[in-house]
Design an enzyme around this catalytic site. Structure first.
Site, PDB file in Angstrom:
ATOM      1  N   THR A  75       0.820  -1.219   0.000  1.00  0.00           N
ATOM      2  CA  THR A  75       0.000   0.000   0.000  1.00  0.00           C
ATOM      3  C   THR A  75       0.850   1.263   0.000  1.00  0.00           C
ATOM      4  O   THR A  75       0.480   2.271  -0.590  1.00  0.00           O
ATOM      5  CB  THR A  75      -0.904   0.009   1.256  1.00  0.00           C
ATOM      6  OG1 THR A  75      -1.767  -1.109   1.170  1.00  0.00           O
ATOM      7  CG2 THR A  75      -1.745   1.266   1.355  1.00  0.00           C
ATOM      8  N   GLN A 110      -3.898 -21.129  19.285  1.00  0.00           N
ATOM      9  CA  GLN A 110      -4.721 -20.139  18.583  1.00  0.00           C
ATOM     10  C   GLN A 110      -4.717 -18.810  19.336  1.00  0.00           C
ATOM     11  O   GLN A 110      -5.082 -17.778  18.779  1.00  0.00           O
ATOM     12  CB  GLN A 110      -6.159 -20.637  18.457  1.00  0.00           C
ATOM     13  CG  GLN A 110      -6.298 -21.812  17.522  1.00  0.00           C
ATOM     14  CD  GLN A 110      -7.718 -22.367  17.468  1.00  0.00           C
ATOM     15  OE1 GLN A 110      -8.669 -21.707  17.858  1.00  0.00           O
ATOM     16  NE2 GLN A 110      -7.852 -23.571  16.974  1.00  0.00           N
TER      17      GLN A 110
HETATM   18  N1  ASP Z   1      -2.535  -5.549   0.406  1.00  0.00           N
HETATM   19  C1  ASP Z   1      -1.441  -4.724   0.839  1.00  0.00           C
HETATM   20  C2  ASP Z   1      -0.187  -5.569   0.864  1.00  0.00           C
HETATM   21  O1  ASP Z   1       0.038  -6.290   1.792  1.00  0.00           O
HETATM   22  C3  ASP Z   1      -1.722  -4.128   2.173  1.00  0.00           C
HETATM   23  C4  ASP Z   1      -0.616  -3.242   2.707  1.00  0.00           C
HETATM   24  O2  ASP Z   1       0.330  -2.921   2.047  1.00  0.00           O
HETATM   25  O3  ASP Z   1      -0.704  -2.827   3.842  1.00  0.00           O
HETATM   26  O4  ASP Z   1       0.580  -5.533  -0.063  1.00  0.00           O
END
Ligand code: ASP
Length: 338
Positions: free
Chosen positions: A12, A274
Site C-alpha cells: 500500500t 490459537q
Molecule cells: N494488500 C497490501 C499488501 O500487503 C496491504 C498493505 O500494504 O498494507 O501488499
C-alpha cells in the site's frame, strides 16, 4: 556518511487508486521519493532498489524471499543498514523468513509499510519510512544498534519473527504479544537494548532453500474426521496444529489416531496456540498429554507466521529429520521462549 539501502517490494505504501477499476494498484517507486521530499534532508546516503514486478504482499512467496535475502547478501558490505518497504499483509511472514535466512546478521534489516498510500494527506507512510531509516542508521560503539530483522510500524519496533499483523484498518496494525518491543519512537527514539539480539561473532551467511510442503490443521469444536484426514493424510511433510489455549485438542480417539498415524508416516507435527499471547505447554492438561506422548512437537510461544517459515526453512536445509525436530523446539533466532 551512513549508507542505507531502501528495498521497495510493493504494498500500500506505494499504491495509487486506479481510476478505471477503483482498486489499489502499485506504482513506480520514483513517485515515493517525489512524495517524501523530507528524504533529501536526512543525513544519510540513500539508495533505492525497486523489485520488478512490485508486489501486493499477498503474492509474496519463498522465491521472492530468496531474492530479497540474496540482494541483501550482495549489498551487505556496501551499506550500514537496510529498509525493506513491504505490504503489511504478509510482512510478518517475510520478516520471519528473513530472520532464518540471514544468519549472523550484524546490520539492521527493518521492514515497514503503511496502511494508507504515501500520497494521501493522512498517510502513516512518511513517519514509518523516516523512522525506519533512522533505526537502520543508528549505531552504538560503532556497531548497529539493532542487528536483527525487525518490523517498524506506528511508533513501535518489533522483532520480526515475533510480530503479527493484528489489524487491517488501524495505523497500529502490528503487535508482538509474546516479546517486548525493541524500540519506541516518541519525542525521542528509545531503544531497549536488553531485548535486542547481541551482535554476532561469526560470519554472515544466507540460506535460501525452503520446503513449503506444509499443511495447517486448525482446531474447532465439531471438527470432523473427514476434515482432519484431508490434512493428516495429505502429501505434506509437516503439519502446523493450531490448537486451543495451551496446546489442547479434542481427545476423541479417532482424532488422536489420525495424528499418530501421520507421525508414524513421517510427518512432523508442531502444536501452536490459537491464542495470540501465551505459550503451548504440552502435558499441562489431559487434552495435550497424549499429543506429547505420540511425538507432537511444542511450538511454545511461536507465532503462526514464524512456525510456518521456520518449518519451511529447516526442512529446506538438508538436515536429518531428528535435527529439524530438535531445532523446532529451540530458539535459533530469538523466535521462541521455551
Ligand atoms: N494488500 C497490501 C499488501 O500487503 C496491504 C498493505 O500494504 O498494507 O501488499
Amino acid at each position: 556518511m551512513t549508507k542505507i539501502l531502501i528495498i521497495y517490494t510493493g504494498g500500500t505504501i506505494g499504491m495509487v487508486n486506479d481510476a478505471k477499476t477503483g482498486t489499489l494498484i502499485p506504482f513506480d517507486f520514483e513517485q515515493i521519493q517525489h512524495n517524501v521530499p523530507e528524504l533529501a534532508r536526512l543525513d544519510y546516503q540513500l539508495s533505492v532498489h525497486s523489485f520488478n514486478p512490485i508486489l501486493d504482499s499477498s503474492n509474496m512467496d519463498p522465491v521472492v524471499w530468496a531474492k530479497l535475502a540474496s540482494l541483501i547478501e550482495e549489498k551487505y558490505n556496501d551499506y550500514d543498514g537496510f529498509v525493506v518497504l513491504h505490504g503489511s499483509d504478509t510482512m510478518s511472514f517475510t520478516a520471519s523468513a528473513l530472520s532464518f535466512m540471514l544468519q549472523n546478521l550484524a546490520k539492521p534489516v527493518v521492514l515497514t509499510g503503511s496502511q494508507l498510500p504515501i500520497g494521501e494527506i493522512r498517510t502513516d507512510a512518511k513517519e514509518n519510512l523516516i523512522t525506519a531509516l533512522e533505526i537502520a542508521a543508528t549505531k552504538k560503539d560503532g556497531k548497529a544498534m539493532v542487528p536483527e530483522v525487525c518490523v517498524y510500524f506506528d511508533y513501535q519496533l518489533f522483532r520480526g519473527n515475533r510480530s503479527i499483523k493484528n489489524n487491517s484498518e488501524k495505523f497500529e496494525a502490528f503487535s508482538s504479544p509474546n516479546y517486548p518491543i525493541l524500540a519506541e519512537a516518541g519525542v525521542n527514539l528509545d531503544f531497549f537494548p536488553n531485548y535486542i539480539l547481541p551482535n554476532p561473532t561469526e560470519e554472515f551467511k544466507i540460506h535460501t532453500n525452503f520446503n513449503s510442503n506444509i499443511g495447517v490443521l486448525k482446531m474447532y469444536p465439531g471438527i470432523t474426521e473427514n476434515a482432519v484426514k484431508a490434512i493428516t493424510e495429505a502429501n505434506v511433510d509437516a503439519i502446523v496444529l493450531e490448537a486451543f489455549g495451551s496446546g489442547n485438542t479434542t481427545t476423541a480417539e479417532w482424532f488422536l489416531n489420525c495424528l499418530e498415524q501421520a507421525i508414524q508416516n513421517g510427518k512432523i507435527i508442531v502444536d501452536i496456540s490459537q491464542c495470540k499471547g501465551g505459550a503451548v505447554q504440552l502435558g499441562l492438561y489431559e487434552t495435550s498429554r497424549r499429543l506429547q506422548q505420540m511425538g507432537v512437537l511444542s511450538g511454545y510461544d511461536m507465532t503462526f507466521e514464524t512456525t510456518v517459515t521456520k518449518l519451511m526453512y529447516l526442512m529446506g536445509q538438508n538436515l536429518a529429520k531428528a535435527e529439524v525436530r530438535k531445532q523446532m523446539e529451540q530458539s535459533i533466532r530469538g523466535e521462541l521462549t521455551a
